[in-house]
Write a protein that holds these residues in place. Structure first.
Motif, PDB file in Angstrom:
ATOM      1  N   MET A   1      35.584  29.932  51.609  1.00  0.00           N
ATOM      2  CA  MET A   1      34.589  30.519  50.715  1.00  0.00           C
ATOM      3  C   MET A   1      33.247  29.806  50.904  1.00  0.00           C
ATOM      4  SD  MET A   1      34.880  31.127  46.575  1.00  0.00           S
ATOM      5  CE  MET A   1      34.880  29.368  46.216  1.00  0.00           C
ATOM      6  N   LYS A   2      32.175  30.556  50.980  1.00  0.00           N
ATOM      7  CA  LYS A   2      30.860  29.971  51.197  1.00  0.00           C
ATOM      8  C   LYS A   2      30.402  29.185  49.976  1.00  0.00           C
ATOM      9  CE  LYS A   2      29.049  33.260  54.574  1.00  0.00           C
ATOM     10  NZ  LYS A   2      28.003  34.237  54.857  1.00  0.00           N
ATOM     11  N   ALA A   3      29.635  28.126  50.223  1.00  0.00           N
ATOM     12  CA  ALA A   3      29.099  27.313  49.136  1.00  0.00           C
ATOM     13  C   ALA A   3      28.086  28.124  48.330  1.00  0.00           C
ATOM     14  CB  ALA A   3      28.445  26.060  49.712  1.00  0.00           C
ATOM     15  N   ASN A   4      27.942  27.766  47.048  1.00  0.00           N
ATOM     16  CA  ASN A   4      26.981  28.400  46.154  1.00  0.00           C
ATOM     17  C   ASN A   4      27.243  29.888  45.956  1.00  0.00           C
ATOM     18  OD1 ASN A   4      25.546  25.905  45.984  1.00  0.00           O
ATOM     19  ND2 ASN A   4      24.501  26.389  47.908  1.00  0.00           N
ATOM     20  N   THR A   5      28.496  30.288  46.111  1.00  0.00           N
ATOM     21  CA  THR A   5      28.880  31.678  45.916  1.00  0.00           C
ATOM     22  C   THR A   5      30.022  31.729  44.915  1.00  0.00           C
ATOM     23  OG1 THR A   5      28.283  32.223  48.194  1.00  0.00           O
ATOM     24  CG2 THR A   5      29.702  33.783  47.039  1.00  0.00           C
ATOM     25  N   PHE A   7      33.432  32.878  43.195  1.00  0.00           N
ATOM     26  CA  PHE A   7      34.682  33.368  43.771  1.00  0.00           C
ATOM     27  C   PHE A   7      34.690  34.886  43.660  1.00  0.00           C
ATOM     28  CE2 PHE A   7      39.068  34.826  43.368  1.00  0.00           C
ATOM     29  CZ  PHE A   7      39.631  34.277  44.510  1.00  0.00           C
ATOM     30  N   ALA A   8      34.961  35.548  44.776  1.00  0.00           N
ATOM     31  CA  ALA A   8      34.965  37.019  44.850  1.00  0.00           C
ATOM     32  C   ALA A   8      33.592  37.614  44.538  1.00  0.00           C
ATOM     33  CB  ALA A   8      36.027  37.610  43.937  1.00  0.00           C
ATOM     34  N   PHE A   9      32.535  36.895  44.908  1.00  0.00           N
ATOM     35  CA  PHE A   9      31.156  37.397  44.908  1.00  0.00           C
ATOM     36  C   PHE A   9      30.553  37.560  43.511  1.00  0.00           C
ATOM     37  CE2 PHE A   9      27.912  40.765  45.267  1.00  0.00           C
ATOM     38  CZ  PHE A   9      27.088  40.192  46.215  1.00  0.00           C
ATOM     39  N   PHE A  10      31.270  38.235  42.592  1.00  0.00           N
ATOM     40  CA  PHE A  10      30.724  38.517  41.271  1.00  0.00           C
ATOM     41  C   PHE A  10      30.804  37.309  40.335  1.00  0.00           C
ATOM     42  CE2 PHE A  10      32.031  43.140  42.017  1.00  0.00           C
ATOM     43  CZ  PHE A  10      30.744  43.524  42.325  1.00  0.00           C
ATOM     44  N   ASP A  11      29.894  37.269  39.354  1.00  0.00           N
ATOM     45  CA  ASP A  11      30.023  36.309  38.271  1.00  0.00           C
ATOM     46  C   ASP A  11      31.136  36.778  37.345  1.00  0.00           C
ATOM     47  OD1 ASP A  11      28.689  37.755  35.708  1.00  0.00           O
ATOM     48  OD2 ASP A  11      27.613  38.295  37.545  1.00  0.00           O
ATOM     49  N   GLU A  12      31.649  35.875  36.506  1.00  0.00           N
ATOM     50  CA  GLU A  12      32.798  36.195  35.670  1.00  0.00           C
ATOM     51  C   GLU A  12      32.493  37.318  34.668  1.00  0.00           C
ATOM     52  OE1 GLU A  12      35.967  35.189  35.969  1.00  0.00           O
ATOM     53  OE2 GLU A  12      35.147  34.327  37.815  1.00  0.00           O
ATOM     54  N   GLY A  13      31.275  37.377  34.188  1.00  0.00           N
ATOM     55  CA  GLY A  13      30.908  38.441  33.251  1.00  0.00           C
ATOM     56  C   GLY A  13      31.026  39.816  33.880  1.00  0.00           C
ATOM     57  N   SER A  14      30.580  39.940  35.121  1.00  0.00           N
ATOM     58  CA  SER A  14      30.665  41.218  35.819  1.00  0.00           C
ATOM     59  C   SER A  14      32.115  41.614  36.060  1.00  0.00           C
ATOM     60  CB  SER A  14      29.920  41.129  37.157  1.00  0.00           C
ATOM     61  OG  SER A  14      28.539  40.931  36.958  1.00  0.00           O
ATOM     62  N   LYS A  15      32.928  40.640  36.475  1.00  0.00           N
ATOM     63  CA  LYS A  15      34.341  40.934  36.721  1.00  0.00           C
ATOM     64  C   LYS A  15      35.061  41.353  35.446  1.00  0.00           C
ATOM     65  CE  LYS A  15      34.853  37.101  39.263  1.00  0.00           C
ATOM     66  NZ  LYS A  15      35.412  36.060  40.152  1.00  0.00           N
ATOM     67  N   LYS A  16      34.728  40.704  34.331  1.00  0.00           N
ATOM     68  CA  LYS A  16      35.367  41.067  33.063  1.00  0.00           C
ATOM     69  C   LYS A  16      35.007  42.495  32.662  1.00  0.00           C
ATOM     70  CE  LYS A  16      35.819  36.442  31.045  1.00  0.00           C
ATOM     71  NZ  LYS A  16      35.356  35.519  29.967  1.00  0.00           N
ATOM     72  N   GLU A  17      33.758  42.884  32.850  1.00  0.00           N
ATOM     73  CA  GLU A  17      33.333  44.233  32.480  1.00  0.00           C
ATOM     74  C   GLU A  17      34.074  45.280  33.302  1.00  0.00           C
ATOM     75  OE1 GLU A  17      31.297  47.954  32.330  1.00  0.00           O
ATOM     76  OE2 GLU A  17      31.363  46.700  34.131  1.00  0.00           O
ATOM     77  N   THR A  87      34.213  35.284  50.607  1.00  0.00           N
ATOM     78  CA  THR A  87      33.905  34.934  49.215  1.00  0.00           C
ATOM     79  C   THR A  87      35.143  34.543  48.410  1.00  0.00           C
ATOM     80  OG1 THR A  87      34.035  37.265  48.543  1.00  0.00           O
ATOM     81  CG2 THR A  87      31.860  36.394  49.147  1.00  0.00           C
ATOM     82  N   THR A  88      36.328  34.624  49.037  1.00  0.00           N
ATOM     83  CA  THR A  88      37.553  34.258  48.322  1.00  0.00           C
ATOM     84  C   THR A  88      38.442  33.307  49.118  1.00  0.00           C
ATOM     85  OG1 THR A  88      38.822  36.132  49.207  1.00  0.00           O
ATOM     86  CG2 THR A  88      37.610  36.490  47.139  1.00  0.00           C
TER      87      THR A  88
END
Length: 288
Positions: A1-5, A7-17, A87-88
């Motif tokens: 996984m790339k640094a400063n990214t 996990f799975a590209f999205f922020d947790e708020g976006s994934k929860k939505e 990203t993962t």
């Protein structure tokens, strides 16, 4: 996984939505749930809806498979696999049986899916009534009122014109006896695979901002008239010229050397598995 990214590209708020939309879609089979489709590093129309679902539900222990019209090595499939892997860091596979999460464009794998797998389908046009009604608020009302006369009329007009229904792909289906749903542009051959599937099927349309689902063991019936029953593509008498498989979805090709028409498995990983099994059987026979 790339640094400063993330996990799975999205922020947790976006994934929860997105997960909330998925949960609602699972609770109401076939219903199109609106969601805030995110900007992605790939163009809309290239699988952003399916990719957003995949990135929102994937975990570190998952094994991912991505296919595009049956092929694991197409540009679309390779690009999506690269983004998800970078990203993962999850494992990637081409074997259907090894994957816990499968993202697909226009096909359902030939190998029957299991209860431990999730299939994510990319969808360009989620609204099955769009061909008969252009306005979104009207199609939403038609779904609410269980008014699918337009879908039936569309099939009736095809029969009057061609003598049969002429939907080569994306043939509409009734889900759980309630909602008419676009199954994504899978061939008619794949429609029956949705019926009582052991795997959860999630469908995402990024450009249209819709998510919908077919939960495991759900009734899925292709729209058809009693006197014009639903039929799938027929490959009777044909088999793959590479592995010899029959009873599956085949591509019709022209042999560059002979100029003759040949048939080949559309699902490339299925074809490779059959070839490997045939080679093993031949080796065992030679040693017997």
């Amino acid at each position: 996984m790339k640094a400063n990214t993330h996990f799975a590209f999205f922020d947790e708020g976006s994934k929860k939505e997105i997960r909330r939309a998925i949960m609602k879609a699972v609770a109401i089979p076939g219903y199109q749930v609106p969601f805030a489709s995110r900007e992605m590093p790939i163009a809309r129309g290239w699988g952003t809806g399916g990719l957003q679902i995949t990135l929102s539900i994937i975990g570190q222990s998952d094994v991912l498979k991505v296919i595009d019209q049956g092929a694991d090595e197409s540009v679309n499939a390779v690009s999506i696999k690269k983004l998800v892997h970078e990203t993962t860091g999850v494992d990637i596979t081409e074997r259907t049986t090894e994957a816990s999460l499968i993202q697909s464009r226009h096909r359902i794998p030939e190998v029957p899916l299991t209860k431990d797998q999730i299939l994510v389908l990319q969808v360009p046009m989620p609204e099955p009534l769009r061909a008969v009604e252009a306005k979104e608020y009207r199609t939403k009302r038609m779904h609410a009122e269980d008014d699918y006369s337009g879908a039936w009329l569309m099939l009736f007009e095809q029969i009057m014109k061609y003598g049969k229904t002429a939907t080569a792909a994306d043939h509409p289906v009734y889900v759980n006896g309630r909602y008419v749903m676009a199954p994504s542009p899978i061939p008619r051959f794949d429609n029956p695979k949705m019926h009582h599937s052991e795997a959860l099927i999630l469908l995402g349309a990024g450009r249209e901002k819709k998510i919908y689902a077919v939960p495991p063991y759900t009734n899925v019936k292709s729209l058809a008239f009693e006197d014009y029953p639903f039929t799938v593509e027929s490959f009777e008498g044909q088999q793959c010229h590479l592995c010899g498989s029959a009873g599956i979805f085949l591509d019709e090709l022209i042999d560059q050397q002979t100029g003759k028409t040949v048939y080949q498995c559309n699902d490339t990983s299925y074809c490779m598995d059959q070839l490997n099994q045939k080679e093993k059987a031949e080796v065992q026979t030679s040693y017997a």
